[in-house]
Design a protein around this motif. Structure first.
Motif, mmCIF file in Angstrom:
data_model
loop_
_atom_site.group_PDB
_atom_site.id
_atom_site.type_symbol
_atom_site.label_atom_id
_atom_site.label_comp_id
_atom_site.label_asym_id
_atom_site.label_seq_id
_atom_site.Cartn_x
_atom_site.Cartn_y
_atom_site.Cartn_z
ATOM 1 N N THR A 199 -8.092 -0.606 -0.211
ATOM 2 C CA THR A 199 -7.468 -0.911 1.077
ATOM 3 C C THR A 199 -8.430 -0.579 2.205
ATOM 4 O OG1 THR A 199 -5.254 -0.472 0.189
ATOM 5 C CG2 THR A 199 -5.509 -0.421 2.588
ATOM 6 N N LYS A 200 -9.085 0.565 2.104
ATOM 7 C CA LYS A 200 -10.067 0.949 3.121
ATOM 8 C C LYS A 200 -11.200 -0.070 3.188
ATOM 9 C CE LYS A 200 -11.208 5.254 3.571
ATOM 10 N NZ LYS A 200 -11.720 6.616 3.271
ATOM 11 N N PHE B 91 6.011 -2.193 0.709
ATOM 12 C CA PHE B 91 5.441 -1.078 1.466
ATOM 13 C C PHE B 91 6.497 0.017 1.633
ATOM 14 C CE2 PHE B 91 2.896 -4.687 2.774
ATOM 15 C CZ PHE B 91 1.621 -4.167 2.951
ATOM 16 N N ILE C 140 -2.854 -4.331 -2.589
ATOM 17 C CA ILE C 140 -3.166 -2.947 -2.236
ATOM 18 C C ILE C 140 -2.343 -1.923 -3.021
ATOM 19 C CG2 ILE C 140 -3.947 -3.661 0.057
ATOM 20 C CD1 ILE C 140 -1.486 -2.316 1.229
ATOM 21 N N HIS C 141 -1.210 -2.333 -3.586
ATOM 22 C CA HIS C 141 -0.422 -1.382 -4.370
ATOM 23 C C HIS C 141 -0.859 -1.339 -5.842
ATOM 24 C CE1 HIS C 141 1.701 -5.241 -4.551
ATOM 25 N NE2 HIS C 141 2.181 -4.864 -5.718
ATOM 26 N N ASN D 75 0.039 4.729 6.979
ATOM 27 C CA ASN D 75 -1.302 5.007 6.471
ATOM 28 C C ASN D 75 -2.204 3.775 6.539
ATOM 29 O OD1 ASN D 75 -0.555 7.637 5.915
ATOM 30 N ND2 ASN D 75 -0.135 7.254 3.755
ATOM 31 N N VAL D 76 -1.632 2.610 6.259
ATOM 32 C CA VAL D 76 -2.405 1.372 6.360
ATOM 33 C C VAL D 76 -2.790 1.131 7.821
ATOM 34 C CG1 VAL D 76 -2.394 -1.122 5.986
ATOM 35 C CG2 VAL D 76 -1.321 0.389 4.305
ATOM 36 N N ASN D 77 -1.836 1.353 8.722
ATOM 37 C CA ASN D 77 -2.127 1.193 10.151
ATOM 38 C C ASN D 77 -3.264 2.109 10.598
ATOM 39 O OD1 ASN D 77 -0.155 -0.742 10.512
ATOM 40 N ND2 ASN D 77 1.347 0.665 11.387
ATOM 41 N N TRP E 60 -6.633 3.348 -3.353
ATOM 42 C CA TRP E 60 -6.590 3.367 -1.890
ATOM 43 C C TRP E 60 -7.940 2.995 -1.289
ATOM 44 C CZ3 TRP E 60 -3.650 2.735 1.986
ATOM 45 C CH2 TRP E 60 -3.927 3.270 3.243
ATOM 46 N N ARG F 231 2.103 1.582 -0.666
ATOM 47 C CA ARG F 231 1.399 2.220 0.443
ATOM 48 C C ARG F 231 2.300 2.329 1.668
ATOM 49 N NH1 ARG F 231 -2.150 4.210 -2.991
ATOM 50 N NH2 ARG F 231 -3.395 2.597 -4.021
ATOM 51 N N LEU G 75 -1.540 -8.981 5.188
ATOM 52 C CA LEU G 75 -1.182 -8.329 3.937
ATOM 53 C C LEU G 75 0.242 -8.720 3.571
ATOM 54 C CD1 LEU G 75 -2.439 -4.669 4.571
ATOM 55 C CD2 LEU G 75 -3.709 -6.580 3.569
#
Length: 210
Positions: free
Chosen positions: A125-126, A148, A117-118, A180-182, A122, A176, A144
């Motif tokens: 990730t969505k 982070f 994801i990095h 924001n991931v949460n 973005w 990330r 994941l």
């Protein structure tokens, strides 16, 4: 069948450094006689390592890059796992629906995404959360792994430098925020199960459907 010349094997140094630690985390979540889908499998080194570490399961790799799928196939052949491991799926998280057959869908008990994801926009990730929810239930997990940013936790100098270097390569990349991931996870019906500190300032983050 894609090329399985052993010379196609890629070597990602980070794999050897982190595979044992990731394997220890997975050992707490993996159930026998199940199938686990790895997103963005890269060289395939993680895939063959976990398949050998957990012989009672099936580890399904995937990657959108042909050079990576060739490497994965070559690693599978090199490790003598062709009778156990299926070929990697040509899967791009943003190309939906994912190429998952009904039979495969019925077998998936977990989705694992390591160091993706990095080094992706973005939107990837969505898409990972938006699509994974269709293949999991409350007894399964989405994992994941990677570096982070965390609220109230000072980011290491190494990770800050890494973040800057990623953004220089591609302004859509970068470390990330867990928050924001949460938020994306929660929007898609997931809950945070655990955040596990890993060596070299990385985290394993486990989600489950509510």
């Amino acid at each position: 069948m894609e090329d399985i010349n052993p010379d196609n094997r890629l070597n990602f140094p980070a794999t050897k450094r982190n595979r044992d630690f990731i394997g220890e985390v997975l050992s707490n979540y993996i159930s026998p006689n199940s199938l686990f889908l790895e997103i963005a499998s890269g060289s395939g080194e993680h895939g063959v390592f976990f398949q050998k570490k957990f012989p009672s399961i099936v580890w399904q790799t995937s990657d959108p890059e042909l050079v990576h799928r060739k490497s994965i196939n070559s690693w599978i052949k090199h490790e003598g796992l062709y009778s156990k491991m299926p070929e990697p799926l040509d899967l791009d998280v943003e190309m939906r629906p994912w190429p998952i057959t009904k039979q495969l869908r019925s077998l998936i008990k977990g989705v694992v995404c390591i160091n993706m994801i990095h080094i992706s926009p973005w939107t990837c990730t969505k898409a990972l959360f938006e699509e994974s929810k269709y293949y999991l239930d409350q007894n399964n997990f989405l994992m994941l792994y990677g570096p982070f940013l965390q609220e109230k936790v000072q980011t290491s100098e190494g990770n800050l430098i890494f973040d800057q270097s990623l953004k220089l390569q591609n302004p859509l990349w970068g470390l990330r925020s867990i928050k924001n991931v949460n938020d994306i996870a929660f929007e898609n019906g997931f809950k945070l199960d655990s955040v596990i500190d890993m060596p070299a300032n990385n985290l394993s983050v486990i989600y489950r459907l509510k």
